[in-house]
Design an enzyme around this catalytic site. Structure first.
Site: not given
Length: 612
Positions: A491, A517
């Protein structure tokens, strides 16, 4: 009529040894013949979203036993993406999804369980359990730990509700003092539960509700509220009902593959697009669809994204709006109700709690029912006290948020935009597509053109941003961070958060074959497929190449002639074993476990599932 699976190990003379072992777990003579229902818990003290789950499995178990079943609980792993982020720990996050799915499958099939209750909450745990449930196709109900309360703080003379991302942005902004940063940090995550915005964990828990695999309120009822206990208790009772419908009446509509059908996947994706959910949900829904053998691909997501409006915006897309606010507006059932009102939901889809979604909405959509208990349920409010204990408060709002013009959930006429909150872009940079969370993109940069700044790791991009070498108008391109190239598809919350803290969130773009994210906002384009490590065009981009992004027209192109791209590809292939790899060796320890994952994984366009 299907036979109870558990009777393989509980009946017959040849199973005397197995029955002896069952007895050693506490089973009595009268228990043999009752359905054995597995409870997959994911309690861990590492993760705030799971720290309160320790005793909740037994809460479910008590209701299973009271309803005539046998409950057997086991645990699986859970990784906290926020704690694993920003270092090599993030390499393990996405691969853990497959480990979780496998571990649930192993336990269920090894012990011949008849049904399953999944107690999940955070980023990879709900998707992993969802994948397992669709593999196994036995009666299953999901009940998650619930979202944490938003942090409340008076900061620089402003009353704010905050979350993890606010703490990260505050820390990266050089004009904030150490004490101001510490103050924000202490306030950001006040209770147990999944992070309070529309990040990946909450997005996925909302989507199990939209799929019909969890009870109403599962995605939005706070972890701390006493009403959430009812979800766990009802899950225990209802799973026994589903078991009897399947094994004793042959009702296959209660099975996960019947409930999570193609129309249910379209419903779930419609909800996701309408609330600007995490881009990770695309990855996980594609993976789950493959496990359930559902024909649901990026093509369907692209089609839906063009017709579904944005009816709900939650942090990080907007400040000061969190899951507790969504719940007050009617939660996912309220959102489904508004989508259904304009014909965007197939209400014939089955659920674990009502025969069809239509029946469920009649009872649980706060705009359709005057049932006092339903309205009371959605008035559940935060307690405002720091705690790691589930069901520890019972505060309620005085009223619901039923304003569909300017409220948290809006009707189509008053939508934030008539175009969806997620979009699939295609072009010579992403032949198989890439994903952008349009709900988090400022209107001024829905079209964007700029020079590529090339980085072959997240770490090098972060250093460049913090050292002020990225300028307004630049496109930060991070490659070799895909499922295979990372490996593990990290992420990119730190690069996007730091761009925001530097005041570049609305004047720069970020493109990667990695992922983002749920806390990411801004012009952040991920899941570029094919990825660099499998010969994707993103590996051929050179420093300074102009890239053009056009979200309204769903395109992403590097302005390089086809002949030049072919020349670059031939040059890359000539490197032999060094082709499609970072130019310089990265300081990254790739274990055998990660190498095994990289060897079997597929691209993000296929959900990064294994190809075996």
């Amino acid at each position: 009529m299907p036979s109870y699976r558990s009777r393989i190990s509980t009946h017959g003379r040849n199973m005397a040894g197995a029955r002896s072992l069952w007895r050693a777990t506490g089973m009595k003579e009268s228990d043999f013949g009752k359905p054995i229902i597995a409870i997959a818990n994911s309690f861990t003290q590492f993760v705030p979203g799971h720290v309160h789950l320790k005793d909740l499995g037994q809460l479910v178990a008590q209701q299973i036993v009271a309803s005539g079943g046998i409950a057997k609980e086991f645990n699986t792993i859970a990784i906290d993406d926020g704690i694993a982020m920003g270092h090599d720990g993030m390499l393990y996050s996405l691969p853990s999804r497959e480990i979780i799915a496998d571990s649930v499958e192993y336990m269920i099939n090894a012990h011949c369980a008849d049904a399953l209750v999944c107690i999940s909450n955070c980023d990879k745990i709900t998707p992993g359990m969802l994948m397992a449930s669709l593999r196994l196709n036995i009666p299953t109900i999901f009940v998650s730990g619930g979202p944490m309360e938003a942090g409340k703080i008076k900061w620089k003379d402003q009353d704010l509700t905050v979350d993890l991302v606010d703490a990260m942005v505050a820390a990266a902004a050089e004009n904030n003092s150490e004490e101001e940063v510490a103050e924000m940090e202490r306030a950001a995550c006040p209770t147990c539960g999944s992070c309070s915005g529309m990040f990946t964990a909450n997005s996925m828990n909302c989507l199990t509700e939209a799929l019909g695999l969890s009870l109403p309120g599962n995605g939005s009822m706070l972890a701390t509220h006493a009403d959430r206990q009812m979800l766990f208790e009802e899950a225990g009772r209802q799973i026994v009902t589903l078991v009897k419908r399947y094994y004793e009446k042959g009702d296959e509509t209660v099975l996960p593959r019947s409930i999570a059908s193609r129309k249910a996947f379209e419903n779930a994706m419609t909800v996701d697009i309408s609330m600007g959910g995490s881009t990770n949900t695309v990855l996980h829904l594609l993976a789950a669809a493959q496990e359930g053998e559902v024909d649901f691909t990026m093509t369907e997501i692209d089609r839906l994204s063009r017709r579904v409006p944005v009816l709900c915006k939650v942090a990080p897309a907007v400040a000061n709006v969190h899951m507790e606010d969504v719940h007050r507006a009617g939660g996912i059932m309220g959102l489904l109700g508004e989508l259904d009102a304009v014909g965007l939901i197939d209400t014939s889809a089955y659920t674990v709690h009502a025969k069809t979604m239509k029946e469920a909405l009649c009872r649980w959509d706060v705009k359709r029912t005057n049932e006092p208990k339903t309205h009371e349920f959605y008035r559940a409010a935060p307690g405002g006290i720091s705690t790691q204990t589930a069901f520890s408060q019972s505060r309620r709002y005085d009223s619901l948020d039923l304003d569909r013009e300017k409220g948290i959930i809006r009707d189509k006429e008053h939508a934030y935009s008539q175009d969806g909150g997620l979009a699939v872009l295609y072009g010579n940079l992403a032949k198989d597509g890439c994903i952008v969370k349009t709900a988090g993109v400022d209107q001024s940069i829905l079209t964007f053109k700029g020079p590529a700044r090339i980085f072959e790791s997240q770490d090098s991009a972060v250093s460049a941003i913090l050292n002020d070498t990225i300028q307004s108008g630049d496109i930060v391109l991070i490659r070799y961070e895909g499922p295979r190239g990372g490996p593990g598809m990290q992420e990119m919350l730190y690069p996007t958060s730091y761009l925001k803290s530097k005041g570049l969130g609305k004047v720069c773009a970020l493109i990667t074959d990695g992922r983002f994210s749920g806390g990411t906002s801004g012009l952040s384009i991920g899941h570029v497929s094919p990825e660099a490590a499998e010969g994707g065009a993103i590996a051929l981009v050179e420093e300074g190449d102009i890239i053009e992004i056009d979200i309204p027209n769903r395109t992403i192109h590097m302005l390089v002639e086809d002949d030049e791209l072919m020349h670059r590809r031939v040059k890359m292939e000539a490197k032999g074993k060094a082709a499609w790899q970072p130019t310089e060796k990265r300081k990254r320890k790739v274990s055998k476990a990660l190498k095994a994952y990289a060897a079997m994984t597929t691209s993000a366009a296929k959900g990064a599932v294994r190809n075996i």
